[in-house]
Design a protein around this motif. Structure first.
Motif, PDB file in Angstrom:
ATOM      1  N   TRP A   1     -27.781 -74.389 -10.807  1.00 51.88           N
ATOM      2  CA  TRP A   1     -27.966 -74.556 -12.251  1.00 51.88           C
ATOM      3  C   TRP A   1     -29.266 -75.283 -12.581  1.00 51.88           C
TER       4      TRP A   1
ATOM      5  N   ARG B   1     -31.966 -72.700 -12.939  1.00 50.21           N
ATOM      6  CA  ARG B   1     -31.708 -71.839 -14.091  1.00 50.21           C
ATOM      7  C   ARG B   1     -32.035 -72.531 -15.403  1.00 50.21           C
TER       8      ARG B   1
ATOM      9  N   THR C   1     -35.287 -71.325  -3.320  1.00 46.72           N
ATOM     10  CA  THR C   1     -34.236 -70.526  -3.926  1.00 46.72           C
ATOM     11  C   THR C   1     -33.772 -69.433  -2.969  1.00 46.72           C
TER      12      THR C   1
ATOM     13  N   GLU D   1     -31.085 -66.166  -6.361  1.00 49.85           N
ATOM     14  CA  GLU D   1     -31.843 -66.871  -7.390  1.00 49.85           C
ATOM     15  C   GLU D   1     -33.180 -66.196  -7.658  1.00 49.85           C
TER      16      GLU D   1
ATOM     17  N   LEU E   1     -32.435 -63.597 -10.068  1.00 48.23           N
ATOM     18  CA  LEU E   1     -32.163 -64.145 -11.392  1.00 48.23           C
ATOM     19  C   LEU E   1     -33.447 -64.556 -12.110  1.00 48.23           C
TER      20      LEU E   1
ATOM     21  N   PHE F   1     -34.423 -63.010 -15.627  1.00 46.01           N
ATOM     22  CA  PHE F   1     -34.685 -63.839 -16.802  1.00 46.01           C
ATOM     23  C   PHE F   1     -36.085 -63.584 -17.350  1.00 46.01           C
TER      24      PHE F   1
ATOM     25  N   ARG G   1     -31.098 -57.987 -11.473  1.00 45.91           N
ATOM     26  CA  ARG G   1     -30.075 -58.992 -11.150  1.00 45.91           C
ATOM     27  C   ARG G   1     -29.225 -58.552  -9.962  1.00 45.91           C
TER      28      ARG G   1
END
Length: 692
Positions: free
Chosen positions: A162, A165, A208, A212, A215, A219, A268
Motif C-alpha cells: 500500500w 500505491r 516492487t 506492483e 499496477l 495506474f 494489470r
C-alpha cells in the motif's frame, strides 16, 4: 493512569486523546472561519485578505507574518470541506508517530511550500515565461502545503504494497495538477510532496514485485486517460501552456476512454498484447509531440505564419512528455508483461493424477491432502513439490498446503507465487495450515477461515461426562439394532448404493443449490477405492445415514488418520445417527491403530478471542447470515460433542485489494455449476432466515 484503564476507554476517546495537535489546528481554522465569516462567504473578498494571505507579493512588501496567519484561513466556503478532510493525513501521522513529529512535518512542510514556491516563481518571472509571471502576482491562504506534507509522510508509514500505491496516487495528483492547472496552491502542493519524498525516502519502486510493476503501469495509463478526458471537458492553464474546453470530439474521447480501460486492465493482468498496445500508444503520442515541435520550428525559422492550433502546443508537449515517461517505464519492466490467457504454471510439465497420489503416499500430507485427487483441480510442479490449485476468476486458488517434503514447503510457496503472478493470476492459499502461513514471503496477510477439528485416537475411551451424548447414541443404537458398517462404495450392493444416492439427492434438493465442491466432496469422490464409508443400517435393511472418510497419509505410504467428508442422513431414520456413526468410526479407527480423526473445519465458525478485530466481527456477522442456509455454526457446535482439539485454517493472500476477486473465485470453486437463479433463491432464503 494504568494501561488497563486506558484500554477500557471507548475507541473514539482513545483516538481523540492521541491527536490533540490535529484537532487544535482544525478548531483554530474553523474558529477563524466563524469570526471572519469565511464559512459562509468568500474570504478572498474580505478586506482582511491582503493582510493575512501569503505569496511572493506579500513577502516582497515585508509582510513577514503572512505565512503564519494565512495558514488559518480558507478562501472559499466549500473549500473548508476539502481542507478539514486533508487533515486526515496529519491525524494518522500524529496517531502513529506522536504530536511532535506531526507538528514538525506540518509546519516545515507549510513554510517550505510557501517560501520555495515564492522563490521558484520569482526566478521564473525573470524569464519570458507567462505562467510564472502571472502566478508570481498571486496570493493564497490555507494549510494545504502542511497537510500535503503530512499526507505524504503518512503514506511512508503504510505497509507494503500500500505504501507504493498511495505514493503513486499522491504523485499522480500533484503532477497532473501542476502541469495542467498550475495555480499557486498546486505549486505549493508539489513542493511539499517533493520535500517529504526527499527527506523520508520511503518510496522504493526498485523493490516492487512483478505485480506492483503491473499496477504502476496500470495506474499511469489511467492517469493519462484521465488527463485526456479532463482537458477535453475543462480549460487548463499550466506551466507548459493552456488548452480550451471541448477541444476534441466527445465521441473520440469516449472511444479513447474505452480503449484505455481495456488496455489498462490488460496491463494489470500482465497480458503481452496490452503491453504491445501501450508501447504503440505511447510511441504515437510521443511522435505527435515531436512532429508538432518540428513543424513549429520550421514555420518560425522560415518566418511562415504559425499553424492554427487548437490550444497552446506546449500542453501537447507536456502530455507527450508523460507518454514518453510511460514508454520508458513499460520497456524497462517489459518482463512483467509476458502472461497469456492460459499461461501454464509450474517449473516443468504438470504431474498426472497418479503422480500426485504417489507423492501423497510417499511424503504424506495434511487432513485435506486427499482432496487434491478430486476432479477440477490443476497441478503445478515446483522444484520441491506439487501445488494443487484451481484457476477461477483470474485467481490461482490453492487447496490447502503444498505436497511434497516438509522442508521444501517454503520453496514451493515462493515459486508458485512467482509463477502465478507471471501468468497474470492472483495467488492465494485456502484452508492452509500454520506451517504454510510461516512459509509466506514478508508482507502477506492471513485470515482465519475455519478450525480443523481433530480427535486424537490413541487410547480413546468414551468415558466421563464430556462423552455422554456420544455414549448415549451408541447405546441407543444397540437397543434399536442399528448396525454399524465400515466399507467401501465398490464393495456394496446395487441396492445399498441406490439408497446412498437417494439420501444424498434429497439432502441437496433441500438446499436449493447444487452440491458444493472444492473442499466438499460428493458421492462421486466417495467412489474412490481409498475412501471408506461408515454406514448405519436399520434392522429392515434401510440406510439411516452414512459418512465418507478420506485417508490421511503419513510418510512411506502409511495411513495415519481419516478426514470426514460427506455427512448424510435419511429423513425419519434413527435420530442420533451422526453421533453414532462418528463415535463408532472413531472406535474403529482407534482399534486399527490410526493416530487422528479429522472432522474437518466448519467455515466461518472460528472461536475468536476477545478484541480480535474487524475481520473477526465481519466473519461472525457473515456466519449469522449464512446460518439458515448452511448451518456452519450448528455444525461447529455439533462437532464439539467429540471433544476435539483445534488447528487453525487460514486464507493466505497478498493484500486486501485482492479479497474481492478471491471471494468471487471461492464462490465459483465451491459452486461451479450454480446458476444466477439458484443464487437468487439462496439469497431469498437468507432474507427469510434473517427475519425469523
Amino acid at each position: 493512569m494504568t494501561d488497563a484503564t486506558v484500554s477500557r476507554r471507548p475507541v473514539l476517546v482513545r483516538v481523540i486523546a492521541r491527536i490533540p495537535a490535529t484537532l487544535v489546528l482544525v478548531a483554530l481554522i474553523l474558529l477563524a472561519g466563524v469570526i471572519w465569516g469565511g464559512l459562509w462567504s468568500p474570504f478572498e473578498d474580505n478586506e482582511l485578505f491582503p493582510s493575512v494571505a501569503y505569496g511572493l507579493p506579500q513577502l516582497t512588501q515585508g509582510l513577514w507574518w503572512t505565512p503564519l496567519t494565512g495558514t488559518f484561513f480558507v478562501n472559499l466556503p466549500w473549500v473548508y470541506i476539502l481542507t478539514i478532510a486533508s487533515f486526515a493525513g496529519m491525524a494518522y501521522l500524529e496517531f502513529m508517530r506522536g504530536t511532535r513529529v506531526a507538528l514538525a512535518y506540518f509546519w516545515i512542510g507549510q513554510l517550505f511550500a510557501i517560501f520555495a514556491a515564492a522563490m521558484l516563481l520569482w526566478l521564473g518571472a525573470l524569464l519570458p515565461w507567462p505562467w510564472a509571471q502571472v502566478q508570481s502576482l498571486m496570493i493564497d491562504v490555507g494549510p494545504s502545503g502542511g497537510t500535503m506534507a503530512c499526507i505524504a509522510a503518512a503514506a511512508g508509514l503504510l505497509v507494503a504494497p500500500w505504501r507504493v500505491r498511495v505514493w503513486l496516487v499522491i504523485i499522480g495528483f500533484t503532477v497532473v495538477s501542476l502541469l495542467f492547472w498550475g495555480a499557486l496552491a498546486d505549486v505549493e502542493h508539489a513542493l511539499a510532496v517533493l520535500l517529504v519524498l526527499f527527506v523520508d525516502r520511503s518510496l522504493r519502486v526498485q523493490r516492487t514485485t512483478v505485480r506492483e510493476q503491473r499496477l504502476v503501469a496500470f495506474f499511469a495509463l489511467l492517469v493519462l486517460g484521465a488527463i485526456q478526458i479532463v482537458t477535453t471537458l475543462v480549460p487548463t492553464n499550466g506551466p507548459f501552456g493552456s488548452t480550451d474546453a471541448v477541444s476534441g470530439g466527445f465521441v473520440d474521447v469516449g472511444i479513447d476512454t474505452v480503449v484505455i480501460l481495456l488496455v489498462a486492465t490488460g496491463l494489470r493482468r500482465g497480458r503481452r498484447w496490452s503491453w504491445v498496445v501501450t508501447v504503440l500508444l505511447s510511441a504515437l503520442n510521443v511522435l505527435v509531440g515531436i512532429l508538432l515541435l518540428v513543424l513549429l520550428l520550421i514555420t518560425r525559422s522560415l518566418n511562415m505564419p504559425d499553424v492554427d492550433l487548437d490550444g497552446d502546443p506546449s500542453a501537447t508537449f507536456a502530455t507527450a512528455t508523460l507518454w514518453l515517461l510511460l514508454l520508458v517505464y513499460v520497456v524497462w519492466v517489459r518482463r512483467a508483461f509476458a502472461s497469456r490467457r492460459k499461461s501454464p504454471i509450474g517449473s516443468t510439465a504438470p504431474p498426472t493424477l497418479d503422480e500426485v497420489k504417489e507423492d501423497i503416499h510417499r511424503y504424506g500430507g495434511g487432513t485435506l491432502s486427499w482432496m487434491s485427487t478430486w476432479d477440477g483441480n490443476s497441478y503445478a510442479r515446483t522444484s520441491t513439490g506439487v501445488i494443487v490449485y484451481q484457476r477461477r476468476a483470474g485467481v490461482a486458488l490453492v487447496l490447502a498446503d503444498p505436497l511434497g517434503p516438509e522442508d521444501g514447503r517454503a520453496q514451493s510457496v515462493r515459486e508458485f507465487i512467482d509463477q502465478s503472478e507471471h501468468a497474470g493470476l492472483i495467488p492465494c492459499f485456502f484452508s492452509a495450515a500454520e506451517s504454510t502461513r510461516a512459509a509466506l514471503p514478508p508482507g502477506w496477510r492471513s485470515m482465519v477461515v475455519a478450525d480443523d477439528t481433530i480427535v486424537d485416537l490413541p487410547g480413546l475411551k468414551f468415558t466421563g461426562k464430556p462423552w455422554a451424548s456420544v455414549r448415549t447414541a451408541i447405546n441407543k443404537a444397540g437397543r434399536e439394532n442399528i448396525a454399524f458398517k465400515m466399507t467401501r462404495m465398490k464393495d456394496e450392493s446395487w441396492g445399498t448404493r441406490a439408497q446412498l444416492r437417494a439420501i444424498s439427492e434429497m439432502w441437496v434438493g433441500d438446499k436449493g443449490l447444487p452440491e458444493m465442491g472444492f473442499t466438499l466432496g460428493t458421492l462421486t469422490e466417495a467412489e474412490d477405492p481409498e475412501v471408506r464409508l461408515a454406514i448405519a443400517m436399520s434392522p429392515n435393511g434401510d440406510v439411516d445415514g452414512f459418512l465418507s472418510w478420506l485417508p490421511v497419509y503419513g510418510e512411506n505410504g502409511a495411513v495415519r488418520g481419516w478426514t470426514l467428508d460427506l455427512m448424510r442422513r435419511r429423513d425419519g431414520g434413527f435420530g442420533p445417527v451422526m453421533e453414532f456413526l462418528i463415535g463408532s468410526s472413531a472406535q474403529f479407527f482407534s482399534e486399527e491403530g490410526a493416530e487422528v480423526m479429522s472432522l474437518s473445519g466448519a467455515p466461518l465458525a472460528h472461536d475468536y478471542p476477545p478484541g480480535a478485530g474487524i475481520i473477526a466481527d465481519l466473519s461472525e456477522k457473515l456466519a449469522e447470515s449464512l446460518e439458515p442456509v448452511y448451518g456452519f455454526q450448528s455444525l461447529h457446535k455439533f462437532k464439539m460433542k467429540f471433544n476435539p482439539r483445534y488447528e487453525t485454517m487460514y486464507l493466505l493472500f497478498r493484500d486486501e485489494a485482492d479479497l474481492t476477486r478471491i471471494g468471487l473465485a471461492l464462490t465459483r470453486a465451491f459452486l461451479p455449476d450454480a446458476t444466477i437463479k439458484q443464487f437468487a433463491g439462496a439469497g431469498l432464503e437468507l432474507v427469510r432466515g434473517d427475519k425469523s
